[in-house]
Motif scaffolding. Sequence first.
Motif, mmCIF file in Angstrom:
data_model
loop_
_atom_site.group_PDB
_atom_site.id
_atom_site.type_symbol
_atom_site.label_atom_id
_atom_site.label_comp_id
_atom_site.label_asym_id
_atom_site.label_seq_id
_atom_site.Cartn_x
_atom_site.Cartn_y
_atom_site.Cartn_z
ATOM 1 N N ARG A 76 70.557 56.794 6.993
ATOM 2 C CA ARG A 76 70.546 57.016 8.622
ATOM 3 C C ARG A 76 71.218 58.115 8.768
ATOM 4 N N TYR A 77 72.750 58.269 8.149
ATOM 5 C CA TYR A 77 73.603 59.341 8.429
ATOM 6 C C TYR A 77 72.910 60.880 8.166
ATOM 7 N N PHE A 78 72.266 60.695 6.875
ATOM 8 C CA PHE A 78 71.621 62.078 6.453
ATOM 9 C C PHE A 78 70.155 62.041 7.147
ATOM 10 N N ARG A 79 69.675 61.244 7.363
ATOM 11 C CA ARG A 79 68.378 61.438 8.158
ATOM 12 C C ARG A 79 68.832 62.212 9.440
ATOM 13 N N ILE A 80 69.808 61.703 10.306
ATOM 14 C CA ILE A 80 70.092 62.668 11.285
ATOM 15 C C ILE A 80 70.690 63.798 10.960
ATOM 16 N N MET A 81 71.580 64.041 9.935
ATOM 17 C CA MET A 81 71.896 65.323 9.649
ATOM 18 C C MET A 81 70.801 66.330 9.501
ATOM 19 N N MET A 82 69.981 65.961 8.480
ATOM 20 C CA MET A 82 68.784 66.695 8.013
ATOM 21 C C MET A 82 67.729 67.013 9.327
ATOM 22 N N ARG B 113 64.925 60.321 6.033
ATOM 23 C CA ARG B 113 65.870 61.156 5.505
ATOM 24 C C ARG B 113 64.977 62.097 4.367
ATOM 25 N N ILE B 114 64.176 61.567 3.590
ATOM 26 C CA ILE B 114 63.614 62.327 2.574
ATOM 27 C C ILE B 114 62.382 63.469 3.424
ATOM 28 N N MET B 115 61.846 63.109 4.177
ATOM 29 C CA MET B 115 60.879 64.004 5.090
ATOM 30 C C MET B 115 61.688 65.121 5.638
ATOM 31 N N MET B 116 62.928 64.721 6.112
ATOM 32 C CA MET B 116 63.664 65.761 6.825
ATOM 33 C C MET B 116 64.395 66.603 6.014
ATOM 34 N N GLN B 117 64.798 66.155 5.019
ATOM 35 C CA GLN B 117 65.476 67.214 3.790
ATOM 36 C C GLN B 117 64.426 67.746 3.131
ATOM 37 N N ARG B 118 63.212 67.480 3.034
ATOM 38 C CA ARG B 118 62.125 68.265 2.300
ATOM 39 C C ARG B 118 61.711 69.406 3.273
ATOM 40 N N ALA B 119 61.625 69.007 4.720
ATOM 41 C CA ALA B 119 61.077 69.967 5.579
ATOM 42 C C ALA B 119 62.316 71.057 5.781
ATOM 43 N N TYR B 120 63.538 70.497 5.591
ATOM 44 C CA TYR B 120 64.798 71.574 5.681
ATOM 45 C C TYR B 120 64.930 72.747 4.556
ATOM 46 N N ALA B 121 64.443 72.054 3.484
ATOM 47 C CA ALA B 121 64.462 72.671 2.220
ATOM 48 C C ALA B 121 63.539 73.855 2.459
ATOM 49 N N ALA B 122 62.173 73.368 2.741
ATOM 50 C CA ALA B 122 61.243 74.560 2.877
ATOM 51 C C ALA B 122 61.638 75.754 4.083
ATOM 52 N N ALA B 123 62.250 75.011 5.059
ATOM 53 C CA ALA B 123 62.841 76.077 6.080
ATOM 54 C C ALA B 123 63.931 77.046 5.324
ATOM 55 N N GLN B 124 64.739 76.346 4.588
ATOM 56 C CA GLN B 124 65.866 77.520 4.104
ATOM 57 C C GLN B 124 65.077 78.371 3.325
ATOM 58 N N MET B 125 63.955 78.070 2.348
ATOM 59 C CA MET B 125 63.333 79.137 1.804
ATOM 60 C C MET B 125 62.565 80.108 2.618
ATOM 61 N N ARG B 126 61.881 79.707 3.703
ATOM 62 C CA ARG B 126 61.292 80.410 4.643
ATOM 63 C C ARG B 126 62.105 81.473 5.265
ATOM 64 N N VAL B 127 63.593 81.227 5.548
ATOM 65 C CA VAL B 127 64.614 82.207 6.135
ATOM 66 C C VAL B 127 64.585 83.265 4.814
ATOM 67 N N LYS B 128 64.607 82.967 3.539
ATOM 68 C CA LYS B 128 64.694 83.908 2.473
ATOM 69 C C LYS B 128 63.641 84.697 2.560
ATOM 70 N N PHE B 129 62.261 84.336 2.858
ATOM 71 C CA PHE B 129 61.187 84.979 2.700
ATOM 72 C C PHE B 129 61.039 85.873 3.847
ATOM 73 N N PHE B 130 61.724 85.732 4.980
ATOM 74 C CA PHE B 130 61.713 86.287 6.081
ATOM 75 C C PHE B 130 62.455 87.650 5.729
ATOM 76 N N HIS B 131 63.566 87.617 4.984
ATOM 77 C CA HIS B 131 64.305 88.850 4.768
ATOM 78 C C HIS B 131 63.711 89.460 3.578
ATOM 79 N N ASP B 132 63.100 88.656 2.792
ATOM 80 C CA ASP B 132 62.947 89.142 1.438
ATOM 81 C C ASP B 132 61.631 90.032 1.053
#
Lengths: 188, 188
Positions: free
Chosen positions: A122-128, B125-144
Amino acid sequence: MQNFINHLKKYISLTSDEEQLLLSMVKTIPVKKKAYLLAEGQVCKANYFVEQGCLRLFFINDKGIEQITHFALENWWIADYMSLSMQVKSQFYIQAVEDSTIIAIERHQQEELFSKLPQLERYFRIMMQRAYAAAQMRVKFFHDYSKEESYRHFIAMFPEFVQRIPQYMLASYLGFTPEYLSELRRKV
Amino acid sequence: MQNFINHLKKYISLTSDEEQLLLSMVKTIPVKKKAYLLAEGQVCKANYFVEQGCLRLFFINDKGIEQITHFALENWWIADYMSLSMQVKSQFYIQAVEDSTIIAIERHQQEELFSKLPQLERYFRIMMQRAYAAAQMRVKFFHDYSKEESYRHFIAMFPEFVQRIPQYMLASYLGFTPEYLSELRRKV
């Protein structure tokens, strides 16, 4: 570890036994200014919480210039989540901007930790979700803001942060040259 | 609901009773092409899963032009997570690109659902982490990436998607004019 535990307790409950278990399974890492937690070509091994200090995530572009994409201050998490999740080589560096104290949840411990303390899901779901929400807004800003607006927005959102980090790093994060940032600072 | 249930079961286990409970607490919404699930100034009321079809998230910029920032195809979640989490007014629109079937988890149901089916915390948590991981890469692409590199990268990553959506929407997502995209397509 007080920032770490207090931060968790804002979102989930932990008994003192659970707190002890958690603390026994994370690593506290003192990181000297300019030391690295991750370098390009390595696999990101942990999710890092800033107990004290400041980290930056950056990559080196075609022209050999450091391009900062994220910062993390106290109570923020930072990692290359693509590399961490998929166990692929990272294209990023994570480096300490100041002498820092970091709490690391290592990937090989993560599943055991989640199974022993399921409230951490839950904690990491909210953080992410929070990190992703900020990332969605950032995509909007990329398209929507002029350079000057980006700068004004950033200083309005994070005034203390702007005082704390070197100006050339702020310029890099905003995609400016240091010269352009100096110009803007004189003007704004 | 079969895509929805199958997708969940890739990440968490659900008994058939739990499956029934879950299905009783989500909403299935048929959405006609061009219909809206969210408009600027409204508070985002739900997290939307694309069972079938395609949604886009966009905002209208200073010049009155639609700027697309996200798409969601089958098995993807989409929402304005800032608006949804903080219950603030959205700056975005969510609209169906095709006739679509959407599963909605409404915010007022979310906490009850998580307390009855705590394994959903892990799933999201897994869905959001995945979405955030893609978003981090996207910031790289924007600059790169140059504009042409962004286009090449996108068609390499999502070849079927490029066939499926109108070209002017792809241009908007990539931050191009439709004319520039046509030029690029002739060239690449």
